[in-house]
Design a protein around this motif. Structure first.
Motif, short mmCIF file in Angstrom:
data_model
loop_
_atom_site.label_atom_id
_atom_site.label_comp_id
_atom_site.label_asym_id
_atom_site.label_seq_id
_atom_site.Cartn_x
_atom_site.Cartn_y
_atom_site.Cartn_z
N ASN A 6 48.50 73.32 48.19
CA ASN A 6 47.90 73.02 46.90
C ASN A 6 46.38 73.00 46.98
O ASN A 6 45.71 73.43 46.06
N LYS A 7 45.84 72.50 48.08
CA LYS A 7 44.40 72.47 48.23
C LYS A 7 43.84 73.88 48.35
O LYS A 7 42.76 74.17 47.88
N ASP A 8 44.57 74.78 49.01
CA ASP A 8 44.14 76.17 49.09
C ASP A 8 44.06 76.77 47.70
O ASP A 8 43.14 77.49 47.38
N ASN A 9 45.07 76.49 46.86
CA ASN A 9 45.05 76.99 45.50
C ASN A 9 43.86 76.41 44.73
O ASN A 9 43.26 77.09 43.93
N GLU A 10 43.54 75.16 44.99
CA GLU A 10 42.39 74.53 44.35
C GLU A 10 41.13 75.29 44.70
O GLU A 10 40.28 75.53 43.86
N PHE A 11 41.01 75.71 45.96
CA PHE A 11 39.82 76.45 46.38
C PHE A 11 39.73 77.78 45.64
O PHE A 11 38.68 78.15 45.17
N SER A 12 40.85 78.47 45.53
CA SER A 12 40.82 79.79 44.89
C SER A 12 40.46 79.68 43.41
O SER A 12 40.02 80.65 42.82
N LYS A 13 40.64 78.49 42.82
CA LYS A 13 40.29 78.29 41.42
C LYS A 13 38.86 77.80 41.24
O LYS A 13 38.40 77.59 40.14
N THR A 14 38.16 77.59 42.37
CA THR A 14 36.78 77.11 42.29
C THR A 14 35.94 78.12 41.52
O THR A 14 35.91 79.29 41.87
N PRO A 15 35.27 77.67 40.46
CA PRO A 15 34.45 78.60 39.68
C PRO A 15 33.22 79.03 40.47
O PRO A 15 32.78 78.37 41.40
N GLY A 16 32.68 80.14 40.07
CA GLY A 16 31.45 80.60 40.70
C GLY A 16 31.64 81.88 41.47
O GLY A 16 32.73 82.28 41.80
N ASP A 17 30.54 82.48 41.77
CA ASP A 17 30.50 83.75 42.47
C ASP A 17 30.43 83.49 43.97
O ASP A 17 29.45 82.93 44.45
N TRP A 18 31.47 83.88 44.71
CA TRP A 18 31.52 83.57 46.14
C TRP A 18 30.37 84.22 46.90
O TRP A 18 29.85 83.64 47.85
N ILE A 19 29.93 85.38 46.49
CA ILE A 19 28.81 86.03 47.19
C ILE A 19 27.57 85.15 47.10
O ILE A 19 26.90 84.90 48.09
N ALA A 20 27.29 84.65 45.91
CA ALA A 20 26.13 83.76 45.73
C ALA A 20 26.33 82.46 46.49
O ALA A 20 25.41 81.95 47.13
N GLN A 21 27.56 81.91 46.45
CA GLN A 21 27.83 80.67 47.16
C GLN A 21 27.69 80.85 48.66
O GLN A 21 27.14 79.99 49.34
N SER A 22 28.17 81.98 49.17
CA SER A 22 28.08 82.20 50.61
C SER A 22 26.62 82.34 51.04
O SER A 22 26.24 81.87 52.11
N LYS A 23 25.80 82.95 50.20
CA LYS A 23 24.36 83.05 50.51
C LYS A 23 23.73 81.66 50.55
O LYS A 23 22.92 81.36 51.42
N GLN A 24 24.12 80.81 49.60
CA GLN A 24 23.60 79.44 49.58
C GLN A 24 24.04 78.68 50.84
O GLN A 24 23.25 77.94 51.42
N LEU A 25 25.28 78.88 51.23
CA LEU A 25 25.78 78.21 52.44
C LEU A 25 25.00 78.68 53.67
O LEU A 25 24.65 77.87 54.53
N LYS A 26 24.73 79.97 53.76
CA LYS A 26 23.98 80.50 54.91
C LYS A 26 22.55 79.95 54.92
O LYS A 26 22.00 79.70 55.99
N GLU A 27 21.96 79.77 53.73
CA GLU A 27 20.62 79.20 53.66
C GLU A 27 20.63 77.74 54.10
O GLU A 27 19.73 77.29 54.79
N LYS A 28 21.65 77.02 53.69
CA LYS A 28 21.75 75.59 54.00
C LYS A 28 22.18 75.35 55.45
O LYS A 28 21.73 74.40 56.08
N PHE A 29 23.04 76.22 55.97
CA PHE A 29 23.58 76.09 57.32
C PHE A 29 23.34 77.39 58.07
O PHE A 29 24.16 78.32 58.00
N SER A 30 22.25 77.46 58.80
CA SER A 30 21.87 78.71 59.47
C SER A 30 22.85 79.15 60.55
O SER A 30 22.82 80.30 60.98
N THR A 31 23.74 78.25 60.98
CA THR A 31 24.70 78.62 62.01
C THR A 31 25.86 79.46 61.46
O THR A 31 26.59 80.08 62.24
N LEU A 32 26.04 79.49 60.14
CA LEU A 32 27.14 80.26 59.55
C LEU A 32 26.83 81.75 59.61
O LEU A 32 25.70 82.17 59.39
#
Length: 72
Positions: A6-32
């Motif tokens: 169920n939590k996996d399904n919750e993730f897939s319903k997360t709004p937003g553009d994953w490409i933009a989110q992944s860029k934000q994550l890489k900026e915030k966490f340089s190890t990713l």
């Protein structure tokens, strides 16, 4: 009932553009890496595990980080 599924399904319903989110994550966490953040349909759980392993955080903490990106 498998609550992790169920939590996996919750993730897939997360709004937003994953490409933009992944860029934000890489900026915030340089190890990713791009590999850590690669999202494939049906493999969300594996991606969350990769991110968690890299950041040394549990799955719930990773989900909260991603949700915070959606709020900003």
């Amino acid at each position: 009932m498998d609550t992790n599924h169920n939590k996996d399904n919750e993730f897939s319903k997360t709004p937003g553009d994953w490409i933009a989110q992944s860029k934000q994550l890489k900026e915030k966490f340089s190890t990713l890496t791009d590999h850590d953040l690669k999202l494939e349909k049906g493999k969300e759980k594996e991606m969350l595990e990769r991110i968690g392993n890299r950041l040394r955080k549990n799955r719930e903490e990773v989900m909260n980080i991603i949700k915070e990106l959606n709020l900003s």
